[in-house]
Design a protein around this motif. Structure first.
Motif, short mmCIF file in Angstrom:
data_model
loop_
_atom_site.label_atom_id
_atom_site.label_comp_id
_atom_site.label_asym_id
_atom_site.label_seq_id
_atom_site.Cartn_x
_atom_site.Cartn_y
_atom_site.Cartn_z
N GLU A 23 1.06 3.91 -3.08
CA GLU A 23 0.58 5.29 -2.97
C GLU A 23 1.62 6.29 -3.47
OE1 GLU A 23 -0.98 6.28 0.90
OE2 GLU A 23 -2.13 4.41 0.98
N VAL A 24 2.87 6.11 -3.07
CA VAL A 24 3.94 7.00 -3.51
C VAL A 24 4.14 6.87 -5.02
CG1 VAL A 24 6.42 7.49 -3.37
CG2 VAL A 24 5.12 7.04 -1.27
N TYR A 25 4.18 5.64 -5.50
CA TYR A 25 4.38 5.40 -6.93
C TYR A 25 3.27 6.05 -7.76
CZ TYR A 25 5.30 3.04 -11.33
OH TYR A 25 5.57 2.79 -12.65
N GLN A 26 2.03 5.84 -7.36
CA GLN A 26 0.90 6.39 -8.11
C GLN A 26 0.84 7.92 -8.01
OE1 GLN A 26 -2.24 3.88 -6.42
NE2 GLN A 26 -2.39 2.79 -8.37
N PHE A 27 1.24 8.47 -6.88
CA PHE A 27 1.28 9.92 -6.72
C PHE A 27 2.26 10.52 -7.72
CE2 PHE A 27 3.01 13.83 -4.98
CZ PHE A 27 1.88 14.50 -4.53
N ILE A 28 3.47 9.97 -7.77
CA ILE A 28 4.49 10.48 -8.69
C ILE A 28 4.09 10.24 -10.14
CG2 ILE A 28 6.88 10.15 -9.47
CD1 ILE A 28 7.63 9.85 -6.50
N GLU A 29 3.57 9.07 -10.43
CA GLU A 29 3.12 8.76 -11.79
C GLU A 29 2.03 9.74 -12.24
OE1 GLU A 29 2.47 4.56 -13.95
OE2 GLU A 29 0.96 4.98 -12.42
N HIS A 78 4.37 15.96 0.17
CA HIS A 78 3.05 15.37 0.44
C HIS A 78 3.11 14.27 1.50
CE1 HIS A 78 -1.07 14.14 -0.49
NE2 HIS A 78 -0.63 12.89 -0.45
N PHE A 79 4.13 13.40 1.41
CA PHE A 79 4.23 12.26 2.32
C PHE A 79 5.15 12.53 3.52
CE2 PHE A 79 2.99 10.30 -1.75
CZ PHE A 79 1.87 9.59 -1.33
N SER A 80 5.71 13.74 3.58
CA SER A 80 6.65 14.11 4.66
C SER A 80 7.81 13.13 4.76
CB SER A 80 5.92 14.22 6.00
OG SER A 80 4.91 15.19 5.93
N ASN A 140 0.80 -1.24 0.00
CA ASN A 140 0.00 0.00 0.00
C ASN A 140 0.83 1.28 0.00
OD1 ASN A 140 -2.40 -1.38 -0.13
ND2 ASN A 140 -2.77 -1.30 2.07
N GLN A 141 1.76 1.43 0.93
CA GLN A 141 2.52 2.67 1.04
C GLN A 141 3.38 2.92 -0.20
OE1 GLN A 141 4.39 1.88 4.84
NE2 GLN A 141 3.04 3.38 5.84
N ILE A 200 12.20 4.51 -2.69
CA ILE A 200 10.89 3.87 -2.81
C ILE A 200 10.54 3.65 -4.28
CG2 ILE A 200 8.39 4.27 -2.52
CD1 ILE A 200 9.14 5.70 0.18
N MET A 201 10.78 4.67 -5.11
CA MET A 201 10.46 4.56 -6.54
C MET A 201 11.35 3.52 -7.22
SD MET A 201 7.85 6.31 -7.32
CE MET A 201 7.92 6.53 -9.09
N ASP A 202 12.64 3.48 -6.88
CA ASP A 202 13.52 2.47 -7.47
C ASP A 202 13.07 1.07 -7.09
OD1 ASP A 202 15.07 4.48 -8.60
OD2 ASP A 202 16.67 4.35 -7.10
#
Length: 129
Positions: A35-41, A73-75, A31-32, A84-86
């Motif tokens: 969320e980060v991946y989809q936010f950046i995408e 956004h995610f602090s 999940n976490q 996280i993205m890698d």
């Protein structure tokens, strides 16, 4: 089996199927991370939509960094966002590759034509295991 072949290269996969495999792989992320991946995408897609060309897109990516936006956004610090993205991209690539390695293309054109007596239609069946 007539017409069956293993798909050895991801590049030979239909773009629509690749999009499905990508969405499926993203959905499997924790999940976490998802969320980060989809936010950046999403941020990248927004910049792509307003860009007239590649140069402007690169300029906007630097000016309105999706990584910085995600960090705010995610602090989380930008370095952690990059990690996280890698990690997410490595997991997505692995899932897609594993599924592509199991795809079989089976051509049933002759079978369908003989049963329907129709010489104009071409049919193809894709089996994803």
């Amino acid at each position: 089996m007539k017409g069956a072949m293993d798909v050895s290269s991801i590049n030979s996969i239909n773009p629509i199927l690749m999009e499905f495999l990508h969405r499926s792989a993203v959905a499997k992320l924790p999940n976490q991370i998802r969320e980060v991946y989809q936010f950046i995408e999403s941020k990248e897609n927004q910049l792509e939509e307003i860009s007239f060309n590649e140069t402007q897109f690169i300029h906007l990516m630097n000016e309105r960094s999706p990584y910085k936006a995600a960090a705010d956004h995610f602090s989380i610090n930008i370095s952690s966002i990059k990690d996280i993205m890698d990690d997410a991209q490595a997991k997505i690539d692995r899932v897609i590759k594993d599924r592509c390695d199991r795809i079989k293309w089976i051509d049933y054109t002759d079978t369908i034509r003989s049963k329907q007596g129709n010489k104009n239609n071409q049919w193809c069946f894709i089996f994803v295991s």
